[in-house]
Design an enzyme around this catalytic site. Structure first.
Site, short mmCIF file in Angstrom:
data_model
loop_
_atom_site.label_atom_id
_atom_site.label_comp_id
_atom_site.label_asym_id
_atom_site.label_seq_id
_atom_site.Cartn_x
_atom_site.Cartn_y
_atom_site.Cartn_z
CE LYS A 1 -0.39 -0.25 5.05
NZ LYS A 1 -1.25 -0.69 6.16
CE1 TYR B 1 12.73 31.86 4.45
CE2 TYR B 1 12.97 29.48 4.24
CZ TYR B 1 12.69 30.72 3.68
OH TYR B 1 12.38 30.81 2.35
C1 LIG Z 1 -0.57 -1.65 6.89
C2 LIG Z 1 -1.16 -2.94 7.31
C3 LIG Z 1 -0.35 -4.07 7.45
C4 LIG Z 1 1.15 -4.01 7.37
O1 LIG Z 1 1.64 -3.55 8.62
P1 LIG Z 1 3.20 -3.35 8.90
O2 LIG Z 1 3.25 -2.88 10.30
O3 LIG Z 1 3.64 -2.29 7.94
O4 LIG Z 1 3.86 -4.63 8.66
C5 LIG Z 1 -0.97 -5.28 7.72
N1 LIG Z 1 -2.31 -5.35 7.87
C6 LIG Z 1 -3.12 -4.27 7.77
C7 LIG Z 1 -4.57 -4.44 7.98
C8 LIG Z 1 -2.57 -3.03 7.51
O5 LIG Z 1 -3.36 -1.95 7.43
#
Ligand SMILES: *Cc1c(COP(=O)(O)O)cnc(C)c1O
Length: 357
Positions: free
Chosen positions: A32, A252
């Site tokens: 994702k 800045y």
């Molecule tokens: C993002 C996510 C994962 C992966 O989690 P990590 O901590 O990045 O390994 C797994 N399951 C769900 C439902 C998620 O939203």
């Protein structure tokens, strides 16, 4: 004179193999948010070639883009399901994660109209309290299993709240709640651990682990040595080197003032590249294994570092902002964030290279 983001696909593949071995069971790849900022269009096909068969994204649009790149693979969409999206799921052979009774009912209606069972995962809320069937929903389904008819349930899924904190009692509580809920549902395979969950021990093994962060080198066991390989390096070139006198400010608002004659290296990278402004006066860059403290504010396109002790640093040299010398987790420590946010903040202005680190 632009920043460069180097991404090591072999290292990501090695991390996937290591996570599969640590899990000791089937292991998906969570890609994702553009594979946590590192390029899902490159990462996902590499993992498919490595033997990964199951992938997860958050949003349907992400899955549609990946479908042609992942022929034959299972692609799950974590963020739930809207009735208007049903045809897209079916057309692209994508699998929604259903997390409430309304979503289930809508998907069942679509599947019925479609003429055959369609695949889905069933999300059970065991403590995160964001998505997934709540206890009352599980009761309803247990009392009337017909509510789940017409769908080919591939997995029951739950997501751990605090897997990176092994001592947190919520871990075992979630496991118990998940087991209890699954025992009351039609038999289906289970999907439990995220990256850190894989390291919680055998009870947390399931028919499908779902690591994301650890694939990308984030430490799944904070406080212990990182078992994962570094997979990325963000560098940027030095645009200017100048010597400032005691009492002169840099950047800045003059938030940093020289206490000694200081050589300032101005580097071509800023918060517009996803390098957080909160790192101002806190983080560091690395050059030839030497640490250059960040001085002054991170600005949109430029950041300044103290190069006084590193006379070899020359115009055009690239310094490392995030990478093996200063991993995402460490940068996050300077900004009150976590490695996930550091990686997913990276912007496309940097030139991307897929190469060994
Ligand atoms: C993002 C996510 C994962 C992966 O989690 P990590 O901590 O990045 O390994 C797994 N399951 C769900 C439902 C998620 O939203």
């Amino acid at each position: 004179m632009t920043p460069t983001l180097t991404i090591d696909l072999d290292a990501i593949a090695a991390n996937w193999r290591a996570l599969s071995a640590a899990h000791g069971g089937p292991t998906a790849a969570v890609v994702k948010a553009d594979a946590y900022g590192l390029g899902a269009d490159r990462v996902a096909p590499r993992l498919l070639a490595e033997g990964a068969t199951h992938f997860f994204v958050a949003q349907l649009a992400e899955a549609v883009v990946l479908r042609p790149l992942l022929p034959g693979a299972f692609i799950g969409v974590l963020n739930g399901f809207a009735a208007a999206e049903a045809a897209t799921y079916a057309a692209h052979d994508l699998v929604p994660v259903l997390g409430n009774l309304a979503e289930i009912a809508a998907y069942r209606r679509f599947a019925a109209a479609h003429g055959h069972k369609l695949p889905a995962l069933l999300h059970i809320d065991t403590g995160m309290h964001r998505l997934g069937l709540m206890a009352a929903d599980v009761d309803a389904v247990a009392a009337d299993p017909g509510l789940l008819d017409g769908i080919a349930w591939s997995y029951a899924l739950t997501h751990l709240v605090s897997a990176e904190t092994p001592d947190d009692p919520i871990n075992i509580l979630q496991l118990q709640r998940f087991n209890q809920a699954c025992a009351r549902l039609p038999t289906m395979r289970r999907s439990l651990a995220n990256s850190s969950g894989i390291f919680l021990g055998e009870e947390f093994r399931s028919e499908l682990a779902r690591p994301g962060a650890a694939l990308y080198g984030i430490n799944p066991r904070p406080g212990l040595p990182n078992p994962m390989r570094s997979v990325m390096r963000l560098t940027a070139p030095v645009l200017q080197l100048r010597d400032v006198k005691v009492g002169e400010g840099v950047g800045y608002n003059g938030s940093w003032v020289a206490k000694r004659p200081t050589r300032v290296a101005t580097v071509a990278l800023g918060y517009a590249d996803g390098y957080h402004r909160a790192a101002s006066n806190r983080a560091a860059a690395f050059f030839d294994a030497a640490r250059l403290p960040l001085i002054g504010r991170v600005s949109m396109d430029l950041t300044t570092f103290d190069a006084t002790d590193h006379p070899a640093l020359a115009l055009g040299d690239h310094v490392e902002l995030i990478g093996p010398a200063i991993p995402p987790d460490e940068v996050a420590g300077f900004t009150g964030s976590n490695g996930y946010e550091v990686l997913t903040s990276l912007r496309h202005r940097a030139v991307r290279r897929y190469a060994a680190l």
